[in-house]
Design a protein around this motif. Structure first.
Motif, PDB file in Angstrom:
ATOM      1  N   UNK A 323     100.482 -49.603  51.978  1.00 39.15           N
ATOM      2  CA  UNK A 323     101.224 -48.902  50.927  1.00 39.15           C
ATOM      3  C   UNK A 323     100.755 -47.450  50.830  1.00 39.15           C
ATOM      4  N   UNK A 324      99.438 -47.253  50.860  1.00 40.18           N
ATOM      5  CA  UNK A 324      98.890 -45.895  50.772  1.00 40.18           C
ATOM      6  C   UNK A 324      99.342 -45.049  51.952  1.00 40.18           C
ATOM      7  N   UNK A 325      99.358 -45.657  53.109  1.00 43.24           N
ATOM      8  CA  UNK A 325      99.826 -44.946  54.304  1.00 43.24           C
ATOM      9  C   UNK A 325     101.257 -44.444  54.108  1.00 43.24           C
ATOM     10  N   UNK A 326     102.110 -45.308  53.586  1.00 43.66           N
ATOM     11  CA  UNK A 326     103.501 -44.929  53.367  1.00 43.66           C
ATOM     12  C   UNK A 326     103.627 -43.911  52.237  1.00 43.66           C
ATOM     13  N   UNK A 327     102.848 -44.092  51.176  1.00 44.90           N
ATOM     14  CA  UNK A 327     102.914 -43.162  50.047  1.00 44.90           C
ATOM     15  C   UNK A 327     102.453 -41.763  50.426  1.00 44.90           C
ATOM     16  N   UNK A 328     101.572 -41.673  51.413  1.00 44.23           N
ATOM     17  CA  UNK A 328     101.117 -40.367  51.889  1.00 44.23           C
ATOM     18  C   UNK A 328     102.017 -39.817  52.997  1.00 44.23           C
ATOM     19  N   UNK A 329     103.092 -40.529  53.266  1.00 42.39           N
ATOM     20  CA  UNK A 329     104.101 -40.074  54.249  1.00 42.39           C
ATOM     21  C   UNK A 329     103.483 -39.747  55.610  1.00 42.39           C
ATOM     22  N   UNK A 330     102.587 -40.606  56.049  1.00 44.24           N
ATOM     23  CA  UNK A 330     101.967 -40.418  57.361  1.00 44.24           C
ATOM     24  C   UNK A 330     102.957 -40.826  58.446  1.00 44.24           C
ATOM     25  N   UNK A 331     103.133 -39.972  59.419  1.00 48.22           N
ATOM     26  CA  UNK A 331     104.033 -40.290  60.527  1.00 48.22           C
ATOM     27  C   UNK A 331     103.456 -41.426  61.353  1.00 48.22           C
TER      28      UNK A 331
END
Length: 376
Positions: A323-331
């Motif tokens: 979730x954190x990965x997606x929330x930080x918009x990591x490619x």
């Protein structure tokens, strides 16, 4: 390899439903006929039986993959050296294994199955003996280590630093099996939390498992100046598996350890990759390694560290590492390394695949705690 794979699998299908009985029969026969071998095993045999069955399954399923099977068996042999396994022990094991399978297959067992398993086990023994002999030329069966650092970071996590009596040849991302004086012959795997150092010291992140013999001993009954035994390094969660310059590390709890070692190693590379590290914990206080991670970030200018807290009611945002990965918009365009509990790794991998990440870019280590064929 002159093995009749069809006969092996047909006979294994007969005994697999009674696999627990096969394992119990095998060890009972082995210890009755060769009582001196019993000394190599831990007092409690429950987990040992499970490891035997998982190893046999691994062998049966990979008979066509001769190269992969040989690598797997070679690693088993190298690891078995710490138990004092000698070439003369293998015939005894093979004989008792065939007897145990025959006894639990009922009337369906045929004489040709005996022959097929004898051939298969001879191949297994030959590969393992050769691998063990090659390894003995340049490394000891095990290392004695002195505890030079011991810190309880939380009530459940200890950071333990050990100095081996001889240089310990490992790669960043690998793990070692440890044995404490409190539980002789009981070995447990722990990832090494650092890249190789000039002082040869190894750091481990130990989470106390409820009822866990070795983890409890390491965390609560081990002090600076005490000793532990180390088995040979294992594992393949290596930086060389990456094919891109952007790396995403997803850690659950003490699954942080090998990923931290990979970060250290990446700092030495001429083309330092960019790394996004997401450390998932249940409660904010479980983030036991933040000062060290901040120190790493200060030296690794292309490193980002994100703490993801999933269950803490005091946190305004509760999220998993993904979730954190997606929330930080990591490619999602780089290699992704995942390490944690088996459930965490499985759930995380499934989510990444669902998000469209190619399986070739997802790297996990399923070998910690992996089965050993006989002696573990």
């Amino acid at each position: 390899m002159s093995i009749d794979i069809e006969l092996i699998r047909r006979s294994w299908a007969l005994v697999e439903p009674a696999a627990d009985k096969v394992a119990m029969h095998f060890y009972a026969k082995l210890f009755a006929d060769y009582p001196h071998i019993r000394e190599m095993f831990p007092p409690a045999m429950d987990s040992q039986r499970d490891r035997l069955l998982r190893a046999l399954t691994q062998v049966v399923l990979n008979l066509e993959n001769v190269e992969g099977l040989g690598e797997y068996l070679g690693q088993l042999a190298r690891d078995h050296r710490k138990y004092g396994v000698l070439p003369e022990h293998y015939p005894a094991v093979g004989r008792c294994l065939v007897i145990a399978m025959r006894a639990n297959a009922g009337n369906a067992w045929r004489a040709v199955y005996d022959s097929a398993w004898i051939d298969a086990y001879q191949f297994i023994a030959d590969v393992m003996v050769q691998a063990a002999e090659q390894e003995s030329e340049y490394t000891p069966p095990s290392w004695t280590g002195v505890v030079v650092g011991h810190e309880m970071r939380t009530r459940e996590v200890a950071v333990v630093t050990i100095e081996p009596d001889q240089p310990y040849p490992f790669k960043a991302g690998q793990y070692a099996t440890l044995q404490t004086p409190h539980w002789p012959k009981v070995w447990r795997p722990y990832s090494i939390a650092n890249a190789p150092r000039r002082d040869h010291r190894l750091t481990f992140h130990v989470r106390v498992v409820p009822g866990g013999w070795v983890s409890t001993a390491l965390a609560h009954h081990t002090r600076v100046g005490g000793t532990v035994m180390l088995g040979p390094p294992r594992g393949s969660l290596l930086l060389e598996r990456a094919s891109t310059s952007h790396l995403i590390f997803i850690a659950g709890g003490t699954g942080l350890a090998p990923l931290k070692a990979l970060i250290e190693e990446s700092m030495w590379l001429p083309d330092r990759p960019s790394i996004d590290l997401f450390h998932g914990v249940r409660y904010a206080g479980d983030a036991y390694d933040l000062p060290d991670l901040r120190a790493l970030r200060s030296h690794h200018r292309r490193l980002r560290v994100v703490k993801a807290v999933s269950d803490d009611p005091q946190e305004w945002r509760r999220e998993s590492a993904v979730d954190a990965l997606l929330n930080h918009r990591v490619a999602l365009d780089g290699d992704i390394f995942v390490c944690g509990s088996p459930d965490m790794v499985q759930v995380t991998t499934s989510r990444l695949l669902h998000l469209g990440v190619p399986s070739r870019l997802i790297h996990t280590e399923f070998t910690p705690g992996a089965p050993t064929l006989v002696y573990s």
